[in-house]
Enzyme design. Structure first.
Site, short mmCIF file in Angstrom:
data_model
loop_
_atom_site.label_atom_id
_atom_site.label_comp_id
_atom_site.label_asym_id
_atom_site.label_seq_id
_atom_site.Cartn_x
_atom_site.Cartn_y
_atom_site.Cartn_z
N HIS A 267 -5.24 8.81 -16.11
CA HIS A 267 -4.39 9.92 -15.63
C HIS A 267 -3.82 9.51 -14.28
O HIS A 267 -4.55 9.00 -13.42
CB HIS A 267 -5.24 11.18 -15.51
CG HIS A 267 -4.65 12.21 -14.61
ND1 HIS A 267 -3.36 12.69 -14.78
CD2 HIS A 267 -5.13 12.84 -13.50
CE1 HIS A 267 -3.10 13.57 -13.84
NE2 HIS A 267 -4.16 13.67 -13.04
N CYS B 115 -5.47 18.40 -15.57
CA CYS B 115 -5.22 16.95 -15.69
C CYS B 115 -5.91 16.33 -16.90
O CYS B 115 -5.44 15.33 -17.43
CB CYS B 115 -5.67 16.24 -14.42
SG CYS B 115 -4.80 16.86 -13.00
N ASN C 76 2.42 12.78 -10.11
CA ASN C 76 1.33 13.24 -10.97
C ASN C 76 1.89 14.36 -11.86
O ASN C 76 2.32 15.38 -11.36
CB ASN C 76 0.20 13.74 -10.06
CG ASN C 76 -0.99 14.30 -10.82
OD1 ASN C 76 -0.87 14.73 -11.95
ND2 ASN C 76 -2.14 14.33 -10.16
C1 LIG Z 1 -3.71 14.63 -0.86
C2 LIG Z 1 -4.03 13.37 -0.10
C3 LIG Z 1 -2.95 12.33 -0.36
C4 LIG Z 1 -4.03 13.71 1.37
O1 LIG Z 1 -4.42 12.58 2.12
P1 LIG Z 1 -5.52 12.74 3.28
O2 LIG Z 1 -5.68 11.43 3.90
O3 LIG Z 1 -6.69 13.38 2.65
O4 LIG Z 1 -4.73 13.68 4.25
P2 LIG Z 1 -5.20 15.05 4.92
O5 LIG Z 1 -5.08 16.17 3.94
O6 LIG Z 1 -6.50 14.83 5.61
O7 LIG Z 1 -4.06 15.20 5.98
C5 LIG Z 1 -3.85 14.22 6.99
C6 LIG Z 1 -2.66 14.64 7.80
O8 LIG Z 1 -1.46 14.45 7.02
C7 LIG Z 1 -0.70 15.65 7.01
N1 LIG Z 1 0.01 15.75 5.75
C8 LIG Z 1 -0.39 16.31 4.58
N2 LIG Z 1 0.57 16.18 3.66
C9 LIG Z 1 1.59 15.51 4.24
C10 LIG Z 1 2.85 15.09 3.79
N3 LIG Z 1 3.26 15.30 2.53
N4 LIG Z 1 3.65 14.42 4.65
C11 LIG Z 1 3.27 14.19 5.90
N5 LIG Z 1 2.07 14.57 6.39
C12 LIG Z 1 1.24 15.23 5.57
C13 LIG Z 1 -1.73 16.74 7.19
O9 LIG Z 1 -1.11 17.91 7.68
C14 LIG Z 1 -2.66 16.12 8.17
O10 LIG Z 1 -2.11 16.23 9.46
P3 LIG Z 1 -3.04 16.45 10.76
O11 LIG Z 1 -3.91 15.22 10.81
O12 LIG Z 1 -2.05 16.54 11.85
O13 LIG Z 1 -3.80 17.70 10.50
C15 LIG Z 1 -5.40 12.76 -0.49
O14 LIG Z 1 -6.44 13.59 -0.04
C16 LIG Z 1 -5.54 12.60 -1.96
O15 LIG Z 1 -4.83 11.82 -2.55
N6 LIG Z 1 -6.47 13.30 -2.61
C17 LIG Z 1 -6.58 13.27 -4.06
C18 LIG Z 1 -5.57 14.22 -4.61
C19 LIG Z 1 -5.36 14.05 -6.06
O16 LIG Z 1 -5.50 13.01 -6.61
N7 LIG Z 1 -5.01 15.15 -6.68
C20 LIG Z 1 -4.74 15.17 -8.04
C21 LIG Z 1 -6.00 15.32 -8.77
S1 LIG Z 1 -5.69 15.40 -10.43
#
Ligand SMILES: CC(C)(COP(=O)(O)OP(=O)(O)OC[C@H]1O[C@@H](n2cnc3c(N)ncnc32)[C@H](O)[C@@H]1OP(=O)(O)O)[C@@H](O)C(=O)NCCC(=O)NCCS
Length: 348
Positions: A275, A114, A305
């Site tokens: 970013h 990134c 992204n």
């Molecule tokens: C990835 C992200 C959106 C996930 O959100 P979160 O609140 O952390 O979600 P979790 O991973 O804890 O998952 C929560 C639930 O949603 C579910 N889930 C994950 N992806 C899903 C999707 N695309 N659709 C539906 N449900 C989803 C998970 O399975 C989990 O279910 P459970 O509670 O039954 O186990 C978040 O962590 C995030 O934005 N992180 C930063 C990522 C980022 O910026 N990356 C790029 C860096 S350059």
């Protein structure tokens, strides 16, 4: 000593639009979940066989070069940032050199995910300041759709990322009140495995146990095995919450570093182009730095992204929308896998 200016900027996004509802044909997800957590409404996916990371970069480069008033023959160095290269090696830079029939100039590939484009920009800036090169082409491009797990298993990653490219031509200027003021690069490898593609690779589970399963550990069998493929160990891995927590600390830090180094405050910024990791991260940074809506540019809603492409893609769109005028103070910032993070402060 000359400073570098972005003499031309271009972008390319593939024509195929995939909305959040379209993603439901591959996995169990919903528009509501994706928008609420990431801000993404739709993304572009490259033509499966008709375009590559390098060809998308070339399309963006053509526009950047035309706007800079230069031809491929004028370019004297290529920097190509990507995590989804056409080949494991050689890099995409040489494919650009070949396809654009450039001279036998240097071509450097940057693997900083990134923050790759900003690392590239910083490297290019040093070459311009030293007087070594006069026209540097810097490209960020990604074809994420080829490397992601499009099943429910990979939904936490695959709904966030999209394909696209951005490019700039850097040139020297002696003009007062314009150009790159400073760039700032950082890394912390303690969390290298938190956002990564481990396989295929040569790690052999050296850094962390269980990243790859081998059918046996014989020479020639460990780079990629059927078990690795069966278990989906060749797809990206992301511990989202850990990435989020680190990103919201490092983004403001590296932006403030750039501002303070040049005796500015957030209020002086005409535009912050972060970013496009996740809209929630950008909003957090905006709030933390007390920036108005018109001081921050986001387009993750349309493209997802796009990793190394994200900063030039957003900067290009901001410029095309008339959000940047000559002399405006602009900050570019990125954070991502590695972890690595970076910023650049410039007078447009
Ligand atoms: C990835 C992200 C959106 C996930 O959100 P979160 O609140 O952390 O979600 P979790 O991973 O804890 O998952 C929560 C639930 O949603 C579910 N889930 C994950 N992806 C899903 C999707 N695309 N659709 C539906 N449900 C989803 C998970 O399975 C989990 O279910 P459970 O509670 O039954 O186990 C978040 O962590 C995030 O934005 N992180 C930063 C990522 C980022 O910026 N990356 C790029 C860096 S350059």
């Amino acid at each position: 000593m000359p400073r570098s200016i972005i003499a031309g900027i271009g972008k390319y996004v593939p024509g195929n639009v995939f909305t959040n509802d379209d993603m439901k044909q591959f996995m169990d997800t919903s528009d509501e979940w994706i928008q609420e957590r990431t801000g993404v409404k739709e993304r572009r996916f490259a033509n499966r066989t008709g375009e590559t990371t390098a060809t998308m970069g070339i399309e963006a480069a053509k526009i950047a070069m035309e706007r800079a008033g230069v031809t491929p023959q004028d370019i004297d160095f290529i920097i190509f940032a990507t995590l989804s290269p056409d080949y494991y090696f050689p890099g995409c830079g040489v494919l650009v050199q070949r396809a654009m029939k450039m001279k036998e100039i240097g071509a450097l590939d940057v693997r900083n995910q990134c923050s790759g484009f900003l690392y590239g920009l910083s490297v290019g800036d040093q070459f311009i300041r030293s007087g070594m090169y006069k026209n540097i082409l810097i490209i960020g491009s990604e074809k994420h759709s080829f490397i992601m797990d499009f099943t429910t298993r990979g939904r936490n990653i695959s709904v966030i990322f999209g394909d696209g490219a951005g490019a700039v031509v850097l040139q020297p200027t002696e003009e007062e009140g314009r150009g790159m003021l400073s760039t700032h690069l950082h890394s912390d490898g303690n969390d290298a495995e938190i956002l990564a593609v481990y396989n295929p690779g040569t790690h052999a589970n050296y850094w962390q146990k269980g990243l790859a399963d081998y059918d046996d550990a014989e020479i020639g069998e460990m780079y990629q095995s059927h078990t690795m493929i069966d278990k989906g160990q060749n797809y990206p891995v992301m511990h989202g919450q850990d990435v989020f927590k680190k990103a919201i600390t490092k983004f403001p830090e590296v932006i403030m570093e750039a501002l303070e180094k040049n005796s500015f405050t957030p209020a002086d910024l005409r535009l912050l182009v972060p970013h496009q990791a996740n809209l929630r991260i950008s909003q957090y940074v905006q709030q933390k730095l007390k920036l108005r809506d018109d001081q921050v540019f986001n387009n993750i809603q349309k493209y997802g992204n796009t990793t190394a492409a994200s900063v030039p893609l957003a900067l290009c769109e901001a410029w095309e929308e008339g959000r940047l005028k000559e002399g405006d103070l602009v900050c570019l910032a990125a954070f991502g896998s590695g972890f690595t993070w970076a910023s650049a402060l410039l007078k447009w």
